[in-house]
Scaffold this active site. Structure first.
Site, mmCIF file in Angstrom:
data_model
loop_
_atom_site.group_PDB
_atom_site.id
_atom_site.type_symbol
_atom_site.label_atom_id
_atom_site.label_comp_id
_atom_site.label_asym_id
_atom_site.label_seq_id
_atom_site.Cartn_x
_atom_site.Cartn_y
_atom_site.Cartn_z
ATOM 1 N N ASP A 89 7.619 2.325 -2.930
ATOM 2 C CA ASP A 89 6.731 1.417 -3.046
ATOM 3 C C ASP A 89 7.324 0.306 -3.544
ATOM 4 O O ASP A 89 7.262 -0.295 -4.696
ATOM 5 C CB ASP A 89 5.448 1.561 -3.884
ATOM 6 C CG ASP A 89 4.622 0.584 -3.719
ATOM 7 O OD1 ASP A 89 4.797 -0.251 -3.294
ATOM 8 O OD2 ASP A 89 3.404 0.697 -4.592
ATOM 9 N N SER A 122 11.556 10.147 9.789
ATOM 10 C CA SER A 122 12.886 10.774 9.974
ATOM 11 C C SER A 122 12.811 12.160 9.473
ATOM 12 O O SER A 122 11.675 12.363 8.727
ATOM 13 C CB SER A 122 14.198 10.246 9.309
ATOM 14 O OG SER A 122 14.382 8.732 9.407
ATOM 15 N N ASP A 151 5.269 -5.734 -3.288
ATOM 16 C CA ASP A 151 3.739 -5.737 -3.781
ATOM 17 C C ASP A 151 3.340 -7.331 -3.244
ATOM 18 O O ASP A 151 4.430 -8.275 -3.063
ATOM 19 C CB ASP A 151 3.886 -5.863 -5.336
ATOM 20 C CG ASP A 151 3.554 -4.539 -5.704
ATOM 21 O OD1 ASP A 151 3.018 -3.608 -5.309
ATOM 22 O OD2 ASP A 151 3.725 -4.399 -7.217
ATOM 23 N N GLU A 187 -1.042 -2.141 1.670
ATOM 24 C CA GLU A 187 -1.914 -2.941 0.565
ATOM 25 C C GLU A 187 -3.281 -3.643 1.052
ATOM 26 O O GLU A 187 -3.979 -3.575 0.537
ATOM 27 C CB GLU A 187 -0.899 -3.691 -0.371
ATOM 28 C CG GLU A 187 -0.067 -3.153 -1.364
ATOM 29 C CD GLU A 187 0.555 -4.006 -2.347
ATOM 30 O OE1 GLU A 187 0.165 -5.004 -2.586
ATOM 31 O OE2 GLU A 187 1.632 -3.450 -2.939
#
Length: 827
Positions: A335, A263, A338, A195
């Site tokens: 995600d 992976s 934040d 971000e």
């Protein structure tokens, strides 16, 4: 003169004797911390006899009459072999590294205290069910039993490192095991750092449209971002000092963008297997360390045997198999973080602005003890979104204007976390359906779990997925204004809605950190994914055969063909191949012709004995640098590893991306062909300086050296040669047998991140299943089991993965027996 010579000779002899004596003493003391695998102990806290059979590679096969005793035995074995690794990770979680390492780790400790990761682990452990708590305690009892033996029996302090550092080791607790899982979760995500990087790029680039080139977005994702400064209601000038992120300390759990977990895992149902039984392969990719982050073990639970890779400090097999189920994990790239930019109250710096008015920071003070220095007291603050980030961790300070602070929201800081319970349930699941039910309890880390039972296969994304509002101003792609209500998380999506697939028509599932779902925001799962090329090669190899075997899965897992090289070379070399006048020997023109001619016939196989991979890697690295350095300046150092998607966009001129080829400070208008040629010449000159003047004498393996580094003792001192494991390796950044390059100036092609464990399971003959670690079982450099699997790992070879007790006993290097304590405490 003769007298002086004699005294010098005597002095040299004395120094030699003293040096040899010091080495002998060091060896003697260190060797006392080697565990005796063939001992019998009477210990309190066990219900019946525990038998730990160490096979030929010191893998413990643990047998007992109850699951509690089996987990006690696992804790005992972990402590015997990986005590230093476990206690170091605990110190990391607690923010107590500086007690050993002084000022150099202060910033790491400051961050961990701010996150309060260990406090979160303690509160999480207290919220576990009585059954889970009992299993965590049984494991902790096993660890503590070994700690007491080390003290009572003078067993060399438990680990050789404790001869160099204070051997003060607190008893293990259930919260310590939860903390291990929390640290792993932090290591497996880079979303906060991505971000801030995206925000820094948006502030640096003159043309915002170019952001989609340098950080390519997957199809169907949002292409346009709001202007970053505008989302915060400030002007671009408020970011005058784009402070660089803190250099990553080797012990820091934070991964730079692109270096979080990765992976491969794939499985074929019985309908696609030659022998009719399902197949599964998995290889988690992490930073290469000595010892490996993982540890092999077999547990004989009441539900049946389970074998595979464990995480030292945690009671369970995280990748492996039981008689009816096999599972592998990859980072799902959820995600889950934040960055929020919080605006300070104008008249009260102890408060910040919220949608409902100002609110006081939660504050606490913490004292960080520092070796050879006075302790430092830090004031830690937290908001309704999460802790205030100290310093410039995650690069947050670089995008925080004056009068604001940056905070972190992360799923791993939640205490309602039943991930340990999910792991314990997964080990006991007898098929895909109960396994998926257990996986719904996973909170953090977020993983994609590939499953196979005797006939079917499935893949399931796990983890708590934050529910962002549809009107979120940044959609979680750049830091968001914390005082805007629509930017707040609105809880989590239900776990049973996470992406997954169960027995697809093709009979094959695969994950290489590729995109999991095409759902739009806010059900997108992630804006950033870890792979765009391994998935192509994996899909090709798995679909080229109608029926698979264990051997074909091994072949795919250890494949070293670079799909990125096959895609890029025809683009960047298309106007250079087979052109130019004949050139004299030992000139750059001649070397360029040789390089181009060999690359024209190269199939993209990154074998360690060839020179073509080295030319390709050096060329694309230099090409990436030349394309971005004039536009990004110092920020280009964070993007020094070649990104095939970026290079492909540039050379295909996608949405005008060829604009990167023009060197801005120059008066001429450079073409992409110009930059490609200049980059190849510069790469050849660099390789000649590093590896000699003859191209045909270069070898990829010599440059792609994997160093499994001891994270404390293996950093730039004479102990390097004793504690680090070095190997020439094949593979590359985008091969299935992945070996991510360092991309730095000192050793740009070194292999720093790859498979720390490989496993292939065949349900048509489960006892033929195989696995291998990247190093060895032991964390003791004097043990022959410190590196005895590393050569197998490099060659793409494996160990048997058998649940047959006779196999383990047949080649056992020792059998440890732990019996209930009676009237004596003696051995």
């Amino acid at each position: 003169m003769r007298t002086l010579f004699n005294w010098l000779l005597r002095g040299l002899a004395a120094a030699t004797v003293l040096g040899l004596g010091a080495l002998a003493l060091g060896w003697y003391l260190s060797s006392h911390s080697l565990p005796d695998y063939d001992a019998t102990w009477r210990l309190p806290g066990v219900e019946g006899e525990i038998e730990i059979v160490r096979d030929n590679y010191a893998v413990p096969h643990i047998f007992a009459g109850s699951d509690r005793d089996v987990l006690f035995g696992l804790g005992f074995a972990h402590a015997q072999d990986r005590l230093w690794q476990m206690t170091m990770t605990r110190r990391l979680a607690q923010g107590r590294l500086s007690e050993l390492f002084g000022q150099e780790t202060f910033e790491v400790d400051h961050l961990m205290r701010a996150l309060d990761l260990y406090g979160v682990a303690q509160r999480t452990a207290a919220r576990q069910s009585e059954e889970v708590g009992a299993q965590l305690q049984a494991y902790a009892d096993g660890v503590n039993a070994w700690l007491e033996l080390v003290q009572d029996e003078a067993l060399g302090r438990g680990a050789p490192e404790y001869f160099l550092f204070a051997p003060v080791i607190a008893p293990w607790t259930p919260a310590d095991s939860v903390a291990m899982a929390k640290v792993l979760a932090l290591r497996l995500t880079d979303k906060a750092s991505v971000e801030t990087l995206r925000a820094r790029l948006s502030l640096t680039l003159d043309d915002p449209a170019r952001l989609a080139d340098i950080l390519p977005v997957p199809p169907n994702a949002v292409m346009a971002l709001p202007e970053y400064a505008g989302t915060l209601g400030v002007a671009g000038r408020d970011f005058a000092a784009l402070e660089a992120p803190l250099p990553a300390h080797p012990l820091s759990p934070l991964a730079p963008p692109g270096l979080a977990g990765a992976s491969n895992a794939f499985a074929a149902a019985g309908s696609r297997a030659a022998a009719g039984g399902s197949l599964l392969a998995a290889d988690p990719h992490l930073k290469l360390t000595a010892p490996s982050p993982l540890y092999l073990a077999r547990l004989e639970l009441q539900s049946g045997g389970v074998i595979g890779a464990t995480l030292p400090g945690v009671p369970g097999v995280i990748i492996g198999r039981n008689p009816d189920l096999a599972w592998g994990v990859t980072a799902s790239y959820l995600d889950d973080q934040d960055i929020y930019i919080e605006r300070l109250a104008e008249d009260d710096p102890g408060s910040y602005v919220t949608p409902g008015g100002t609110q006081a920071f939660e504050t606490r003070e913490s004292v960080i003890a520092i070796a050879n220095a006075a302790p430092r007291t830090v004031t830690l603050r937290a908001t309704r979104h999460g802790p205030v980030i100290p310093g410039n961790h995650f690069g947050a300070a670089s995008v925080t204007p004056e009068g604001h602070v940056a905070t972190l929201a992360w799923t791993g800081l939640e205490t309602d976390d039943r991930t340990i319970e999910a792991l314990l349930g997964l080990m006991r699941a007898d098929g895909i359906a109960p396994a998926r039910e257990a996986l719904e309890l996973v909170h953090a880390p977020a993983l994609s779990v590939t499953l196979a039972d005797r006939e079917g296969v499935a893949i399931q994304a796990t983890g708590a997925a934050p529910r962002r509002g549809a009107l979120h101003t940044s959609q979680g792609r750049i830091p968001a204004a914390g005082w805007v209500a629509r930017n707040d998380w609105q809880g989590y999506f239900p776990a049973d809605e996470n992406p997954g697939a169960d027995n697809p028509p093709g009979g094959i599932v695969i994950s290489t950190n590729n995109r999991l779902t095409d759902a739009p925001f806010p059900r997108h799962w992630s804006h950033d994914w870890g792979d765009s090329h391994r998935i192509l090669r994996g899909s090709q190899l798995l679909n080229d055969r109608e029926f698979h075997t264990l051997d074909s899965f091994v072949e795919a897992q250890t494949d070293t063909v670079s799909p990125a090289a096959r895609a890029l070379l025809p683009l960047i070399a298309r106007n250079l191949w087979f052109q130019g006048e004949p050139a004299a020997q030992d000139t750059i023109e001649r070397d360029r012709q040789i390089a181009l001619e060999t690359l024209a016939n190269w199939n993209g196989d990154m074998t360690q004995h060839s020179f073509e991979p080295l030319i390709y890697a050096a060329w694309t690295r230099e090409l990436q640098r030349r394309l971005i350095v004039d536009d990004l300046g110092p920020l280009s150092q964070l993007l020094s590893r070649p990104d095939p998607l970026f290079l492909e966009r540039v050379f295909r001129d996608v949405d005008g991306a060829s604009a990167w080829c023009d060197i801005r400070p120059s008066t001429a208008v450079e073409t992409c062909e110009d930059v490609a040629r200049l980059s190849l010449d510069a790469a050849i000159l660099e390789l000649r300086e590093r590896f000699g003047g003859r191209i045909d004498s270069w070898r990829w393996g010599a440059a792609h050296l994997a160093t499994h580094r001891h994270e404390v003792l293996g950093r730039g001192n004479w102990l390097d040669w004793f504690v680090n494991i070095r190997q020439e390796t094949p593979g590359g950044d985008t091969t299935l047998m992945r070996g991510l390059t360092a991309a730095d100036d000192d050793a740009p092609f070194a292999n720093i991140h790859g498979a720390v464990y490989r496993v292939v399971v065949d349900f048509s003959d489960p006892e033929a299943s195989v696995h291998v670690l990247s190093t060895g079982q032991s964390g003791h450099p004097l043990s022959r089991h410190y590196d005895d699997q590393s050569l197998l790992w490099r060659r793409g070879e494996y160990l048997p993965m058998s649940l047959d007790p006779a196999v383990a006993r047949g080649g056992a290097v020792g059998i440890t027996r732990i019996q209930p304590q009676e009237n004596d405490d003696a051995r």
